[in-house]
Write a protein that holds these residues in place. Structure first.
Motif, short mmCIF file in Angstrom:
data_model
loop_
_atom_site.label_atom_id
_atom_site.label_comp_id
_atom_site.label_asym_id
_atom_site.label_seq_id
_atom_site.Cartn_x
_atom_site.Cartn_y
_atom_site.Cartn_z
N SER B 111 0.84 -1.20 0.00
CA SER B 111 0.00 0.00 0.00
C SER B 111 0.87 1.24 0.00
N ASP B 112 0.41 2.24 -0.71
CA ASP B 112 1.10 3.53 -0.69
C ASP B 112 0.33 4.47 0.23
N ASP B 113 0.85 4.71 1.41
CA ASP B 113 0.20 5.63 2.33
C ASP B 113 0.74 7.05 2.20
N ALA B 114 1.95 7.19 1.70
CA ALA B 114 2.56 8.52 1.62
C ALA B 114 1.89 9.37 0.54
N GLY B 115 1.61 8.78 -0.61
CA GLY B 115 1.02 9.53 -1.72
C GLY B 115 -0.27 10.24 -1.35
N PRO B 116 -1.23 9.52 -0.75
CA PRO B 116 -2.48 10.18 -0.36
C PRO B 116 -2.28 11.30 0.65
N VAL B 117 -1.33 11.14 1.57
CA VAL B 117 -1.06 12.22 2.54
C VAL B 117 -0.57 13.46 1.79
N ARG B 118 0.33 13.24 0.83
CA ARG B 118 0.82 14.38 0.03
C ARG B 118 -0.33 15.06 -0.70
N ALA B 149 5.33 10.41 8.48
CA ALA B 149 6.57 10.84 7.82
C ALA B 149 6.25 11.67 6.58
N ALA B 150 5.25 11.24 5.81
CA ALA B 150 4.89 11.98 4.60
C ALA B 150 4.36 13.36 4.94
N LEU B 151 3.60 13.46 6.02
CA LEU B 151 3.08 14.77 6.42
C LEU B 151 4.22 15.68 6.87
N LEU B 152 5.12 15.14 7.68
CA LEU B 152 6.24 15.95 8.16
C LEU B 152 7.10 16.44 7.00
N ALA B 153 7.37 15.56 6.05
CA ALA B 153 8.19 15.94 4.89
C ALA B 153 7.48 17.00 4.06
N GLY B 154 6.20 16.81 3.81
CA GLY B 154 5.45 17.76 3.00
C GLY B 154 5.35 19.12 3.67
N ALA B 221 -11.04 13.28 6.78
CA ALA B 221 -11.05 11.92 7.35
C ALA B 221 -10.21 10.99 6.48
N TRP B 222 -10.08 9.74 6.93
CA TRP B 222 -9.45 8.70 6.11
C TRP B 222 -10.37 7.50 6.18
N ASP B 223 -10.53 6.81 5.04
CA ASP B 223 -11.52 5.75 4.86
C ASP B 223 -12.85 6.43 4.62
N ASP B 224 -13.59 5.93 3.69
CA ASP B 224 -14.89 6.49 3.39
C ASP B 224 -15.96 5.51 3.87
N SER B 225 -17.02 6.04 4.41
CA SER B 225 -18.07 5.17 4.94
C SER B 225 -19.30 6.01 5.17
N SER B 226 -20.37 5.36 5.60
CA SER B 226 -21.60 6.08 5.93
C SER B 226 -21.30 7.20 6.90
N LEU B 227 -20.40 6.93 7.85
CA LEU B 227 -20.05 7.94 8.85
C LEU B 227 -19.65 9.25 8.19
N TRP B 266 -0.39 -3.96 -5.67
CA TRP B 266 -0.57 -2.82 -4.76
C TRP B 266 -2.05 -2.70 -4.48
N SER B 267 -2.36 -2.26 -3.27
CA SER B 267 -3.77 -2.01 -2.95
C SER B 267 -4.21 -0.75 -3.68
N PRO B 268 -5.53 -0.60 -3.90
CA PRO B 268 -6.00 0.63 -4.54
C PRO B 268 -5.55 1.82 -3.69
N THR B 269 -5.11 2.87 -4.33
CA THR B 269 -4.61 4.04 -3.60
C THR B 269 -5.76 4.92 -3.14
N ALA B 270 -5.62 5.42 -1.92
CA ALA B 270 -6.63 6.35 -1.41
C ALA B 270 -6.60 7.64 -2.22
N THR B 271 -7.76 8.16 -2.53
CA THR B 271 -7.82 9.43 -3.26
C THR B 271 -8.74 10.39 -2.52
N LEU B 272 -8.45 11.65 -2.68
CA LEU B 272 -9.19 12.68 -1.96
C LEU B 272 -10.60 12.84 -2.53
N VAL B 273 -11.60 12.78 -1.65
CA VAL B 273 -12.98 13.06 -2.02
C VAL B 273 -13.40 14.32 -1.25
#
Lengths: 282, 282
Positions: B111-118, B149-154, B221-227, B266-273
């Protein structure tokens, strides 16, 4: 294949639901966590299988029986004309039934769905509501039927006639059916939902339509979860100790696989938790 | 015990989390539904075990290996100093690792967690935010560390300094840490959360404190759901196709148990909604 008398250490649980509905509802994950917690003390665990419909569920039981994969199964969501008790008897697969009382299905952990509906209705009547609606789960489920029957009986006693619309526990039906109810000439002043997801979706529809909750419309959910607590206004709900429900089911399963008599048990009863989504009629 | 070469038809998955957290998060049920959907095509299913912590998880692997209960396991929530790869190698239990890339752990679905944070940070910077905070999951998890780490770097690149507070994915920490952030002399104008539950809890705290969302405070938020969808305002989130993530994991597991080379996936990458909880700084 395992030999006779050798245990697999696993208890099977099949959830027959469209996958898109699974993530939305916290209920089953809490239920499974409760079952697991008790089974783990006996070095057992749940074999969970998620399928789309009851025929696939039955196919899973056949595979499990052929392969001696599980020592017993937990059967949830009893339906009208349920084929599973007959199939499981034929397969010789020990089964624990969960839900509405049914004389055919023993051993079981039984649930009282009528009592909580009576409690919720009494609460709404006390608040002065006379136009009451219900957005139910699928009517094929025995517990949906028990809840609807209890509502109809209670309303008849009170001299009022409820509107009952059938949903499928999804956000989509919660929204659509609430919109339909609110579009009526004499819309309800109170709506009872069969889960948390439909209730929160209904709340949002009311907001979009400019219907004040609880000023003009009272909403009652079923099942308690973050969804209910974190909604604005927070939702009044019928709250069940789902984790304890799972533990109770595990107690009975352990007796079943241990060859002991299975004690008669009832799931924890849902009780009304009043929050901000219900108020007296104005 | 099964003989050599006989398959059990089961893939093991242990979730090591406090039971109270399980029901709140839709993520795992959707993930399991995705895995199950693909496994079912090969007449396989998931053996799910829910335990409180990683030592109990390792105990479950030992039992499973001793009893030949599963053909392989899926290992989630990789941690720093993770003991599981070593134990699983010793047990000879085939394992598929899910999550952050780690050279020790193959085969894996990465999984790429850094990309979505950027992506999320760039979006907030574009809206003019300079005081950014993060409410993370447990820092023992590799994917939490990757996101931090991605947030701190960005932020370093942008010449700003974020505040990072560690939560545990629960409603309770989401509320408590948001209150702490908003009580600061110079509170953040934007908060990034590591899941949906903490974000919705944070939203409610902001409302209670009279902090307008998104007028004074943007929430992601992170993860999309009814919430996220049903919150008021609806939450901007990093959305992942969790069901497809599960299907992808199942593809790799089927190769693993079939004795084939496991393709790199790779898992599907999180994208901003973007939704209503984020806005330009005023």
């Amino acid at each position: 294949m395992r030999g006779a008398g050798v245990t697999t250490g696993s208890v099977g649980l099949v959830l027959a639901r469209p996958a898109r509905l699974l993530g939305a509802e916290p209920f089953f994950m809490e239920f499974i966590a409760g079952i697991e917690e008790r089974l783990a003390e006996d070095d057992r665990s749940v074999l969970l299988h998620v399928v789309g419909a009851q025929d696939a569920e039955i196919a899973a039981y056949r595979r499990w029986a052929a392969g001696s994969v599980v020592d017993a199964v937990v059967v949830v969501n009893r339906t009208a004309d349920d084929q599973r008790p007959r199939v499981l008897r034929e397969l010789g697969l020990p089964a624990l039934y969960v839900g509405e009382p049914d004389e055919l299905a023993v051993p079981a952990v039984r649930s009282d769905d009528a009592g909580p509906v009576r409690e919720a209705l009494a609460y709404l009547l006390e608040l002065g509501h006379r136009r009451v609606a219900r957005v139910s789960g699928p009517e094929t489920l025995l517990h949906t039927r028990a809840r609807t029957a209890a509502l109809l009986a209670g309303c008849a006693e009170a001299g009022i006639e409820p509107v009952v619309l059938e949903g499928d526990y999804s956000e989509e039906t919660g929204a659509k059916l609430t919109a339909a109810l609110l579009a009526a000439d004499e819309p309800p002043t109170a709506i009872l939902y069969d889960n948390d997801v439909m209730a929160v979706a209904g709340l949002n529809v009311a907001k979009e339509l400019g219907v004040a909750v609880p000023g003009q419309l009272s909403l009652v959910a079923w099942d308690d979860s973050s969804l209910c607590r974190l909604a604005t206004p927070a939702l009044t709900t019928m709250s069940v100790d789902v984790h304890q429900f799972g533990v109770t089911v595990a107690e009975s399963v352990l007796e079943l696989v241990g060859g002991q008599p299975v004690a008669e048990r009832w799931s924890p009863t849902a009780t009304l938790v009043p929050r901000q989504s219900t108020a007296p009629t104005s």
